[in-house]
Design an enzyme around this catalytic site. Structure first.
Site, PDB file in Angstrom:
ATOM      1  CG  HIS A  79       4.062   8.033   4.305  1.00 39.03           C
ATOM      2  ND1 HIS A  79       3.201   8.737   4.907  1.00 39.03           N
ATOM      3  CD2 HIS A  79       4.596   6.754   4.534  1.00 39.03           C
ATOM      4  CE1 HIS A  79       3.443   7.655   6.220  1.00 39.03           C
ATOM      5  NE2 HIS A  79       3.886   6.785   6.001  1.00 39.03           N
ATOM      6  CD  GLU A  82       4.616   2.548   2.515  1.00 44.76           C
ATOM      7  OE1 GLU A  82       4.867   2.371   3.294  1.00 44.76           O
ATOM      8  OE2 GLU A  82       5.952   4.038   2.692  1.00 44.76           O
TER       9      GLU A  82
END
Length: 471
Positions: A79, A82
Site C-alpha cells: 500500500h 502504491e
C-alpha cells in the site's frame, strides 16, 4: 392520487416486470462486452473492451501482487508503494503523475488489495498514448526523493490512525481477520500493522517494486472508444520495450484444519448501533476446481438471503418479527451475514431468529421462483454496473486478478443462470480438504452508552478480495 399519476405508476411497474423477465429469459446476455485480448512478447497481457458511445477511455494497470505477498514483519509495503508511485517527475514531463493527468482533462486513482494492486485513469481517447507513456515510466522505475518518502510515509500512518485506530468497526474487522485466517497472510491489514508500518524504509519500497512490478506480472485493461489494434500498437510502443523479469512464486498456505469456530466481542464508547455478523471462508473463483460452480451458487444464495428489503432474512427479522433494523449478506471469497438489532437487549433474539431462518432454508430449500428472481436481480445489477467505461473494466479486472480468464468473464451469465441451490448452500458443499471456518463478531456500545443508541444503517459489506485501501 390523480389518474395521470396512477397511469404512470402502473406503466412503471409493468415496464420493470418486462425488463426483469427480459433479463432472465433473454438467450443472449444483454450485458455482453466486446472483449478482445492480446499478449506482448514480454508477457504483458492486454484486454480491450470496445465501447464507442463516447470519445473516452478508462485505462487500468493491474499488478499481480498485493499485501498478502509481503514478507512477515513487513506489512504495509504494497500500500505504501502504491502511494509512492505517484511521487516524482519523469522525463519529458515537468509535473508529477496526477497533475499531468489532471491538466489533460482526466482523473486517476489507485487501490491495493490482498492479491493485486491497480492504477487507473479515465481520460479523452486521444490521450491514451500519454497515459501509457506515464504508466510505462513508473512500471520501469520509481522517481521519488527521500523527502517524498518521509512525507508520504507519515501520510499513510495518519491514514491508518484515521481509518482504523479511531474507528470501532474497523478495529473489530482487523481483529476478526486475524482470528479467521490464522497463519494465512490475509490475517494482516492491507494498510499494515502500525508498528511494522513505522519501521519501513525507502529501500524496502524500492526493493518491493523491483521484485514484483514487471510487465510479465501485470495486465492492462483499456475500455472505451478504441480498437484492439490501436491499443496493441500503443502497448507495443510503450510497454513492449520493458524487459520481462523473474518474479517470485506467490505463496498462499491452505486453510487451517480442523474447523475452528470463534466468537469475538467488542465494546466501544463510540458505538451507537450494535452490530452482529457471521463470516465464513467459502469456496472462491481462485480455486480452479470450484471456479465453474460453487461461487456462482454462493452469489445467488447471498442475493436470496440478504440482499435488499425483499430478501428472506430482511423480511423475517425486520418486517415480520421487528427484531432488527437491517440485515445483509455478502459473498466475495468470504460469505458474510450482518444484522443490527433494534436494541442491544434484542441481540440474542435476533441471532436465534437468524439461526431459525437458516435452518429452515437448509431443511426446506427454496422455490424455483425465488431462485429465478435472485438470478434476474444479479443479472440486472451486472448490467447497471457495466453501463459505464470503468464499470466493465473493473468487472473484468477483478475477475482476472482472482484467477479467472476472459472466457470465464464471458461465461458468467450462463454459469450463474444454471447455479443450483437445491440441498445445502454452496458454502457448505465444498470438496474434501477445503475447510470453511467462521467467526462471529458482535459489536456493542460500551455499558455507559447503551441508553443512547441511535439507529444507523449496517456497514457496507466486505470480504476477502473486496477490502480495498484506496490511495
Amino acid at each position: 392520487m390523480s389518474d395521470v399519476f396512477r397511469f404512470f405508476r402502473a406503466a412503471s411497474i409493468l415496464l420493470m416486470g418486462v425488463l426483469v423477465a427480459a433479463l432472465f429469459f433473454c438467450p443472449v446476455p444483454a450485458w455482453a462486452m466486446d472483449l478482445k485480448t492480446f499478449t506482448l512478447s514480454n508477457g504483458l497481457q492486454g484486454i480491450v473492451i470496445e465501447n464507442h458511445r463516447l470519445p473516452m477511455v478508462t485505462h487500468m494497470v493491474w499488478y499481480r501482487v498485493g499485501s498478502a505477498d509481503e514478507l512477515p514483519g513487513r506489512s504495509g509495503i504494497a500500500h505504501l508503494l502504491e502511494h509512492m508511485m505517484f511521487k516524482g517527475k519523469r522525463e519529458p514531463f515537468a509535473e508529477e503523475f496526477s497533475r499531468v493527468i489532471s491538466h489533460n482533462g482526466g482523473s486517476d486513482n489507485a487501490f491495493t488489495s490482498y492479491d493485486t494492486t491497480g492504477y487507473y485513469q479515465t481520460i479523452a481517447a486521444d490521450r491514451l498514448e500519454l497515459v501509457m507513456q506515464l504508466e510505462a515510466g513508473r512500471m520501469h522505475a520509481l522517481a521519488f526523493s527521500p523527502t517524498d518518502f518521509q512525507t508520504e510515509h507519515e501520510v499513510v500512518r495518519e491514514e491508518r490512525r484515521m481509518s482504523i485506530d479511531t474507528m470501532p468497526k474497523a478495529l473489530l474487522i482487523e481483529r476478526l481477520q486475524a482470528t479467521l485466517w490464522g497463519i494465512h497472510p490475509y490475517r494482516n491489514p492491507i494498510i499494515g500493522w502500525d508498528h511494522e508500518l513505522k519501521s519501513l524504509k525507502q529501500e524496502d519500497i524500492v526493493a518491493f517494486h523491483a521484485l514484483w512490478y514487471a510487465p510479465n506480472n501485470a495486465f492492462v485493461i483499456v475500455a472505451g472508444d478504441v480498437t484492439v489494434d490501436q491499443v496493441r500498437r500503443l502497448a507495443e510502443k510503450h510497454y513492449g520495450v520493458l524487459p520481462a523479469r523473474a518474479v517470485p512464486e506467490r505463496l498462499r498456505p491452505p486453510p487451517l484444519t480442523p474447523r475452528a469456530d470463534a466468537v469475538i466481542e467488542m465494546r466501544h464508547p463510540e458505538v451507537r448501533q450494535p452490530l452482529w455478523s457471521r463470516v465464513y471462508i467459502a469456496p472462491g473463483h481462485h480455486h480452479p476446481m470450484e471456479r465453474t460452480s460453487h461461487p456462482y451458487a454462493a452469489h445467488v444464495l447471498s442475493e436470496l438471503l440478504g440482499s435488499g428489503s425483499s430478501s428472506r432474512l430482511y423480511q423475517s427479522l425486520v418486517v415480520d418479527k421487528k427484531l432488527a433494523v437491517d440485515v445483509q449478506s455478502d459473498y466475495d471469497g468470504l460469505f458474510a451475514l450482518y444484522a443490527s438489532p433494534r436494541g442491544e437487549g434484542e441481540m440474542p433474539d435476533m441471532v436465534e431468529a437468524i439461526e431459525t431462518e437458516l435452518k429452515r432454508f437448509l431443511e426446506k430449500g427454496v422455490s424455483a421462483e425465488e431462485v429465478a428472481y435472485a438470478k434476474s436481480c444479479l443479472h440486472a445489477e451486472r448490467i447497471y454496473h457495466g453501463d459505464s467505461l470503468s464499470g466493465n473494466a473493473w468487472e473484468v479486472g477483478m475477475s482476472v486478478s482472482s484467477g479467472q480468464t476472459p472466457n470465464d468473464v464471458a461465461a458468467w451469465p450462463e454459469r450463474s443462470g444454471r447455479a443450483d441451490l437445491q440441498g445445502k448452500p454452496a458454502c457448505e458443499r465444498r470438496p474434501a480438504g477445503h475447510v470453511a471456518r467462521n467467526a462471529v463478531k458482535p459489536l456493542h456500545p460500551s455499558r455507559r452508552q447503551v441508553r443512547k443508541t441511535q439507529q444507523r444503517n449496517a456497514p457496507k459489506t466486505w470480504g476477502a478480495g473486496s477490502i480495498w485501501k484506496k490511495g
